[in-house]
Design an enzyme around this catalytic site. Structure first.
Site, mmCIF file in Angstrom:
data_model
loop_
_atom_site.group_PDB
_atom_site.id
_atom_site.type_symbol
_atom_site.label_atom_id
_atom_site.label_comp_id
_atom_site.label_asym_id
_atom_site.label_seq_id
_atom_site.Cartn_x
_atom_site.Cartn_y
_atom_site.Cartn_z
ATOM 1 N N ASP A 37 0.852 -1.179 0.000
ATOM 2 C CA ASP A 37 0.000 0.000 0.000
ATOM 3 C C ASP A 37 0.900 1.246 0.000
ATOM 4 O O ASP A 37 2.089 1.159 0.350
ATOM 5 C CB ASP A 37 -0.846 -0.081 1.287
ATOM 6 N N ASP A 215 -2.198 -0.313 5.801
ATOM 7 C CA ASP A 215 -2.444 0.386 7.068
ATOM 8 C C ASP A 215 -3.901 0.665 7.361
ATOM 9 O O ASP A 215 -4.212 1.244 8.404
ATOM 10 C CB ASP A 215 -1.715 1.748 7.069
HETATM 11 O O1 LIG Z 1 -4.560 2.803 -0.368
HETATM 12 P P1 LIG Z 1 -3.641 3.941 -0.065
HETATM 13 O O2 LIG Z 1 -2.441 3.994 -0.950
HETATM 14 O O3 LIG Z 1 -3.272 4.017 1.371
HETATM 15 O O4 LIG Z 1 -4.513 5.255 -0.379
HETATM 16 C C1 LIG Z 1 -5.622 5.563 0.479
HETATM 17 C C2 LIG Z 1 -6.013 7.001 0.291
HETATM 18 O O5 LIG Z 1 -4.838 7.776 0.535
HETATM 19 C C3 LIG Z 1 -4.934 9.189 0.383
HETATM 20 O O6 LIG Z 1 -5.628 9.729 1.490
HETATM 21 C C4 LIG Z 1 -4.953 9.505 2.718
HETATM 22 O O7 LIG Z 1 -3.637 10.083 2.656
HETATM 23 C C5 LIG Z 1 -3.601 11.529 2.526
HETATM 24 C C6 LIG Z 1 -2.153 11.935 2.365
HETATM 25 O O8 LIG Z 1 -1.384 11.456 3.413
HETATM 26 C C7 LIG Z 1 -4.260 12.152 3.763
HETATM 27 O O9 LIG Z 1 -4.260 13.567 3.662
HETATM 28 C C8 LIG Z 1 -5.706 11.611 3.876
HETATM 29 O O10 LIG Z 1 -6.297 12.094 5.075
HETATM 30 C C9 LIG Z 1 -5.727 10.084 3.890
HETATM 31 O O11 LIG Z 1 -7.056 9.590 3.869
HETATM 32 C C10 LIG Z 1 -5.565 9.561 -0.926
HETATM 33 O O12 LIG Z 1 -5.800 10.949 -0.968
HETATM 34 C C11 LIG Z 1 -6.810 8.763 -1.254
HETATM 35 O O13 LIG Z 1 -7.207 9.025 -2.585
HETATM 36 C C12 LIG Z 1 -6.491 7.273 -1.123
HETATM 37 O O14 LIG Z 1 -7.633 6.495 -1.409
HETATM 38 MG MG LIG Z 2 -2.888 3.221 3.117
#
Ligand SMILES: O=P(O)(O)OC[C@H]1O[C@H](O[C@H]2O[C@H](CO)[C@@H](O)[C@H](O)[C@H]2O)[C@H](O)[C@@H](O)[C@@H]1O
Ligand SMILES: [Mg+2]
Length: 264
Positions: A37, A215
């Site tokens: 991830d 995570d």
């Molecule tokens: O599956 P992942 O690679 O972990 O992506 C999940 C989501 O991640 C992002 O949002 C998350 O991270 C951001 C940056 O650190 C943070 O600001 C936010 O609060 C988190 O939810 C991304 O923006 C999403 O599109 C993803 O789905």
């Molecule tokens: Mg993640």
């Protein structure tokens, strides 16, 4: 069945999960496939989707690890494919995006989700509606849309209710995905577990034992998928969370350091 890495490798004393699982990769690199991830796992969480920081050495450490694994390293993320490649340039790893809905396999073949006019209109309506809540960010991910309340946690209930309402109108092709201070509407066609299964059916992943590291709620599907076939799973975070993962890594920084050690 619980897969006991420590016993299999004959470790003399208990060691943290990340050392055990990742040193197993290093000992038998041709036996393992690695699914990673991105946000909250490889990268520290940031205030906004755009403000993430990719340490300069990380793409090269992942490139070296991928080479060691014969190419059997894939990124499995909620981000869109088009967002991922520039993060890890000059490398283009196999990747599943939008929580599994889109995918680029090791041979470079793409599976994407078309964006209908109805979905484009829904994204516009969500963005307009969210403007009334200062600090709420709407992330347009092409065939998915995310509403973030990290900068405005006081609007969590409003954001969740809005996304629930649009999801209810969207129909059976869509799923509501909760995450860390975010609610998303994403294509229902595949989750991260199904994406991992698709990789495992193909070279160079096929026949290898999978290790998945994530995570968040969305990663539980891939933990379940790899556990089911005798693989291993690690969740990044603090102890005490409900999870299918069999081990724990305390932070993205520890994971990055462990990866770096493996390839140095
Ligand atoms: O599956 P992942 O690679 O972990 O992506 C999940 C989501 O991640 C992002 O949002 C998350 O991270 C951001 C940056 O650190 C943070 O600001 C936010 O609060 C988190 O939810 C991304 O923006 C999403 O599109 C993803 O789905
Ligand atoms: Mg993640």
């Amino acid at each position: 069945m619980s897969y006991d890495l420590q016993r299999e490798k004959g470790a003399a004393r208990p060691a943290p999960s990340e050392e055990l699982a990742l040193s197993a990769l290093s000992l038998d690199p041709h036996d393992w496939a690695l699914f990673l991830d991105i946000d909250g796992t490889l990268l520290d969480l940031a205030e906004t989707p755009e403000s993430i920081v990719v340490p300069a050495s990380l793409p090269f450490d992942l490139g070296a690890l991928s080479q060691k694994l014969g190419g059997a390293l894939a990124l499995v993320t909620g981000r869109s494919l088009s967002f991922v490649d520039p993060l890890f340039s000059p490398f283009r790893f196999p990747v599943a995006g939008l929580h599994g809905a889109e995918r680029r396999d090791a041979a470079g073949h793409l599976t994407r989700v078309p964006i209908s006019a109805d979905f484009a209109e829904m994204k516009r309506a969500i963005a307009v509606e969210a403007e009334r809540w200062a600090g709420v960010l709407v992330e347009d991910k092409g065939a998915a849309v995310a509403a973030h309340y990290r900068l405005a946690p006081e609007y969590r209930a409003e954001v969740e209710a809005m996304m629930q309402r649009y999801f209810a109108k969207a129909g059976p092709d869509w799923a509501l995905q909760h995450g860390k201070m975010v609610v998303e509407i994403r294509p229902a066609r595949a989750d991260k577990g199904q994406a991992v299964e698709a990789f495992l059916a193909e070279a160079p992943f096929k026949g290898r034992r999978p290790l998945a590291i994530g995570d968040d709620v969305t990663d539980e599907a891939m933990f379940h998928a790899v556990n089911r076939v005798g693989g291993h799973s690690l969740r990044v975070g603090s102890p005490g969370q409900q999870t299918h993962a069999r081990g724990l890594i305390s932070s993205p920084a520890i994971l990055r350091r462990t990866i770096s050690t493996l390839v140095s």
